[in-house]
Design a protein around this motif. Structure first.
Motif, PDB file in Angstrom:
ATOM      1  N   ARG A  62     -12.207  -3.585  -2.836  1.00  0.00           N
ATOM      2  CA  ARG A  62     -13.297  -4.566  -3.724  1.00  0.00           C
ATOM      3  C   ARG A  62     -13.281  -4.313  -5.300  1.00  0.00           C
ATOM      4  NH1 ARG A  62     -17.495  -1.550   0.304  1.00  0.00           N
ATOM      5  NH2 ARG A  62     -18.946  -1.431  -1.631  1.00  0.00           N
ATOM      6  N   ALA A  63     -13.766  -4.962  -6.307  1.00  0.00           N
ATOM      7  CA  ALA A  63     -13.700  -4.790  -7.054  1.00  0.00           C
ATOM      8  C   ALA A  63     -14.349  -2.909  -7.308  1.00  0.00           C
ATOM      9  CB  ALA A  63     -14.384  -5.818  -7.796  1.00  0.00           C
ATOM     10  N   ASP A  64     -15.392  -2.922  -6.627  1.00  0.00           N
ATOM     11  CA  ASP A  64     -15.643  -1.157  -7.318  1.00  0.00           C
ATOM     12  C   ASP A  64     -14.656  -0.245  -6.926  1.00  0.00           C
ATOM     13  OD1 ASP A  64     -15.633  -1.141  -4.524  1.00  0.00           O
ATOM     14  OD2 ASP A  64     -17.999  -0.626  -4.461  1.00  0.00           O
ATOM     15  N   HIS A  65     -13.296  -0.911  -6.478  1.00  0.00           N
ATOM     16  CA  HIS A  65     -12.670  -0.001  -6.160  1.00  0.00           C
ATOM     17  C   HIS A  65     -12.175   1.006  -5.248  1.00  0.00           C
ATOM     18  CE1 HIS A  65      -9.416  -0.297  -9.320  1.00  0.00           C
ATOM     19  NE2 HIS A  65     -10.701  -0.798 -10.333  1.00  0.00           N
ATOM     20  N   ARG A  66     -13.387   0.172  -3.977  1.00  0.00           N
ATOM     21  CA  ARG A  66     -13.603   1.265  -2.824  1.00  0.00           C
ATOM     22  C   ARG A  66     -12.622   0.392  -1.814  1.00  0.00           C
ATOM     23  NH1 ARG A  66     -15.082   5.714  -1.488  1.00  0.00           N
ATOM     24  NH2 ARG A  66     -16.256   5.026   0.919  1.00  0.00           N
ATOM     25  N   PHE A  67     -11.427   0.970  -1.064  1.00  0.00           N
ATOM     26  CA  PHE A  67     -10.968  -0.234   0.002  1.00  0.00           C
ATOM     27  C   PHE A  67     -11.757  -0.171   1.608  1.00  0.00           C
ATOM     28  CE2 PHE A  67      -8.976   4.096   0.251  1.00  0.00           C
ATOM     29  CZ  PHE A  67      -8.818   3.429   2.205  1.00  0.00           C
ATOM     30  N   ARG A  68     -11.236  -0.924   2.402  1.00  0.00           N
ATOM     31  CA  ARG A  68     -11.368  -0.579   4.057  1.00  0.00           C
ATOM     32  C   ARG A  68      -9.933  -1.380   4.418  1.00  0.00           C
ATOM     33  NH1 ARG A  68     -16.400  -4.014   6.060  1.00  0.00           N
ATOM     34  NH2 ARG A  68     -15.094  -5.279   5.239  1.00  0.00           N
ATOM     35  N   TYR A  69      -9.570  -0.264   5.413  1.00  0.00           N
ATOM     36  CA  TYR A  69      -7.790  -0.282   6.028  1.00  0.00           C
ATOM     37  C   TYR A  69      -8.517  -0.600   7.940  1.00  0.00           C
ATOM     38  CZ  TYR A  69      -3.715   0.743   8.110  1.00  0.00           C
ATOM     39  OH  TYR A  69      -2.239   1.512   9.018  1.00  0.00           O
ATOM     40  N   ALA A  70      -7.394  -1.494   8.487  1.00  0.00           N
ATOM     41  CA  ALA A  70      -7.711  -1.279   9.874  1.00  0.00           C
ATOM     42  C   ALA A  70      -6.294  -1.614  10.018  1.00  0.00           C
ATOM     43  CB  ALA A  70      -8.469  -1.603  10.446  1.00  0.00           C
ATOM     44  N   LEU A  71      -5.649  -1.027  11.338  1.00  0.00           N
ATOM     45  CA  LEU A  71      -4.295  -1.424  12.277  1.00  0.00           C
ATOM     46  C   LEU A  71      -5.127  -0.924  13.574  1.00  0.00           C
ATOM     47  CD1 LEU A  71      -1.127  -0.886  10.820  1.00  0.00           C
ATOM     48  CD2 LEU A  71      -1.670  -0.309  13.436  1.00  0.00           C
ATOM     49  N   SER A  72      -4.159  -2.126  14.331  1.00  0.00           N
ATOM     50  CA  SER A  72      -3.908  -2.047  15.944  1.00  0.00           C
ATOM     51  C   SER A  72      -2.457  -1.973  16.303  1.00  0.00           C
ATOM     52  CB  SER A  72      -4.646  -3.543  16.206  1.00  0.00           C
ATOM     53  OG  SER A  72      -5.027  -3.138  17.867  1.00  0.00           O
ATOM     54  N   TYR A  73      -1.596  -1.731  17.176  1.00  0.00           N
ATOM     55  CA  TYR A  73      -0.527  -1.433  17.032  1.00  0.00           C
ATOM     56  C   TYR A  73      -0.056  -0.821  18.483  1.00  0.00           C
ATOM     57  CZ  TYR A  73       4.904  -1.080  16.435  1.00  0.00           C
ATOM     58  OH  TYR A  73       6.168  -1.040  16.768  1.00  0.00           O
ATOM     59  N   GLY A  74      -0.485  -1.479  19.210  1.00  0.00           N
ATOM     60  CA  GLY A  74       0.408  -0.924  20.828  1.00  0.00           C
ATOM     61  C   GLY A  74      -0.794  -0.686  21.260  1.00  0.00           C
ATOM     62  N   ALA A  75      -1.110   0.626  21.703  1.00  0.00           N
ATOM     63  CA  ALA A  75      -2.019   2.075  21.746  1.00  0.00           C
ATOM     64  C   ALA A  75      -2.650   2.004  21.106  1.00  0.00           C
ATOM     65  CB  ALA A  75      -1.648   2.493  22.846  1.00  0.00           C
ATOM     66  N   LEU A  76      -2.150   1.675  19.881  1.00  0.00           N
ATOM     67  CA  LEU A  76      -3.216   2.685  18.463  1.00  0.00           C
ATOM     68  C   LEU A  76      -3.606   1.476  17.809  1.00  0.00           C
ATOM     69  CD1 LEU A  76      -2.651   5.240  16.629  1.00  0.00           C
ATOM     70  CD2 LEU A  76      -0.621   3.406  15.342  1.00  0.00           C
ATOM     71  N   ASP A  77      -5.032   2.271  18.014  1.00  0.00           N
ATOM     72  CA  ASP A  77      -5.951   1.580  16.491  1.00  0.00           C
ATOM     73  C   ASP A  77      -6.253   2.908  15.344  1.00  0.00           C
ATOM     74  OD1 ASP A  77      -6.452  -0.794  18.161  1.00  0.00           O
ATOM     75  OD2 ASP A  77      -7.412   0.510  19.147  1.00  0.00           O
ATOM     76  N   ARG A 219       4.326   1.933   6.620  1.00  0.00           N
ATOM     77  CA  ARG A 219       3.636   2.868   7.875  1.00  0.00           C
ATOM     78  C   ARG A 219       4.460   2.199   9.257  1.00  0.00           C
ATOM     79  NH1 ARG A 219       0.379   6.527   8.112  1.00  0.00           N
ATOM     80  NH2 ARG A 219      -1.851   6.252   9.258  1.00  0.00           N
ATOM     81  N   HIS A 220       4.229   3.960  10.226  1.00  0.00           N
ATOM     82  CA  HIS A 220       5.163   3.611  11.715  1.00  0.00           C
ATOM     83  C   HIS A 220       6.266   2.898  12.241  1.00  0.00           C
ATOM     84  CE1 HIS A 220       0.898   4.925  13.095  1.00  0.00           C
ATOM     85  NE2 HIS A 220       0.017   3.870  12.279  1.00  0.00           N
ATOM     86  N   ASP A 221       6.997   3.285  10.946  1.00  0.00           N
ATOM     87  CA  ASP A 221       8.369   2.625  10.542  1.00  0.00           C
ATOM     88  C   ASP A 221       8.516   1.464  10.575  1.00  0.00           C
ATOM     89  OD1 ASP A 221       9.459   5.274  11.135  1.00  0.00           O
ATOM     90  OD2 ASP A 221       8.991   5.645  13.211  1.00  0.00           O
ATOM     91  N   ARG A 222       7.365   0.996  10.043  1.00  0.00           N
ATOM     92  CA  ARG A 222       7.710  -0.487   9.715  1.00  0.00           C
ATOM     93  C   ARG A 222       6.999  -0.986   8.365  1.00  0.00           C
ATOM     94  NH1 ARG A 222       6.524  -4.198  14.609  1.00  0.00           N
ATOM     95  NH2 ARG A 222       7.182  -5.724  13.892  1.00  0.00           N
ATOM     96  N   THR A 223       7.542  -2.347   7.812  1.00  0.00           N
ATOM     97  CA  THR A 223       6.595  -2.536   6.873  1.00  0.00           C
ATOM     98  C   THR A 223       5.454  -3.373   6.747  1.00  0.00           C
ATOM     99  OG1 THR A 223       8.284  -2.183   5.562  1.00  0.00           O
ATOM    100  CG2 THR A 223       7.421  -3.501   4.423  1.00  0.00           C
TER     101      THR A 223
END
Length: 231
Positions: A62-77, A219-223
């Motif tokens: 975001r322009a206010d230098h806040r971020f949001r991140y989400a990932l789902s990989y197999g059973a991992l969220d 992340r998690h042995d992946r790029t």
């Protein structure tokens, strides 16, 4: 002594105007050096898609230098929120404070002869089968055993007496502290799992390389390559 530009030039006045000129030059150079960073930061603002085989991922800067991140990989969220900055050819993510999940030793005592018994208290709706016990024995072996919904009962002999046990939640790479085992303390242990902010990632200046407008995260042995989906 007044050092107006029209005043006769003395040594003190000359030093004064040299200092003023130096300060102006420094400020000008500082403004020039920060301008590209500011421009680059602005150009990076937007939403990014990191989806690839077996992975769904998203990132918002975001322009206010806040971020949001989400990932789902197999059973991992997992997810994260916090602040982002730019350093050279990298975006650096730092999460808001996160309370890490943990294993707490509830009790430790004697159990059935020749039997290691591991019990685990979990929150409602959480399966014990997600958890493993890592057992070290006197013969130097280390074994990893999955818990059932009833916990774990592992027989042993004098040749492979367990010396320590620790809990493990593999999907989140969460490892508990080892608990020492011996005849005096017994081989029946009970743990409690406290999820706290389970699934929230504690980024600490974690870098994403800027490459042709994409952002690359290891992340998690992946790029994971985040491609801009919209500004």
């Amino acid at each position: 002594m007044r050092c107006a530009p029209s005043a006769p030039v003395s040594w003190r006045c000359r030093k004064y105007w040299q200092l003023v000129a130096s300060m102006v030059l420094i400020l000008a150079e500082a403004a020039a050096s920060t301008a590209p960073v500011a421009a680059q930061s602005t150009s990076l603002v937007g939403t990014y898609d990191g989806g690839q085989m077996e992975i769904a991922a998203g990132l918002e800067l975001r322009a206010d230098h806040r971020f949001r991140y989400a990932l789902s990989y197999g059973a991992l969220d997992e997810q994260a929120a916090g602040t982002w900055t730019v350093s050279g050819d990298q975006v650096l993510l730092t999460s808001d404070p996160v309370v890490a999940p943990r294993f707490v030793l509830v009790s430790h005592g004697r159990g059935a002869e020749g039997m290691l018994q591991v019990s685990l208290d979990v929150p409602r709706g959480v399966s014990r089968q997600y958890f493993d016990a890592v057992i070290t024995s006197t013969n130097g072996d280390t074994q990893r055993k999955q818990l059932s919904e009833q916990g774990l009962s592992a027989p042993f002999t004098s040749a492979n007496v367990p010396t320590s046990v620790r809990m493990l939640l593999p999907v989140f790479s969460l490892v508990g502290e080892p608990v020492k085992l011996d005849p005096s303390s017994g081989y029946s242990v009970r743990f409690r799992f406290e999820p706290n902010d389970l699934g929230k990632v504690a980024f600490h200046g974690t870098p994403l390389k800027i490459e042709n407008g994409d952002l690359l995260l290891a992340r998690h042995d992946r790029t994971i390559r985040f491609k801009r989906s919209r500004q």
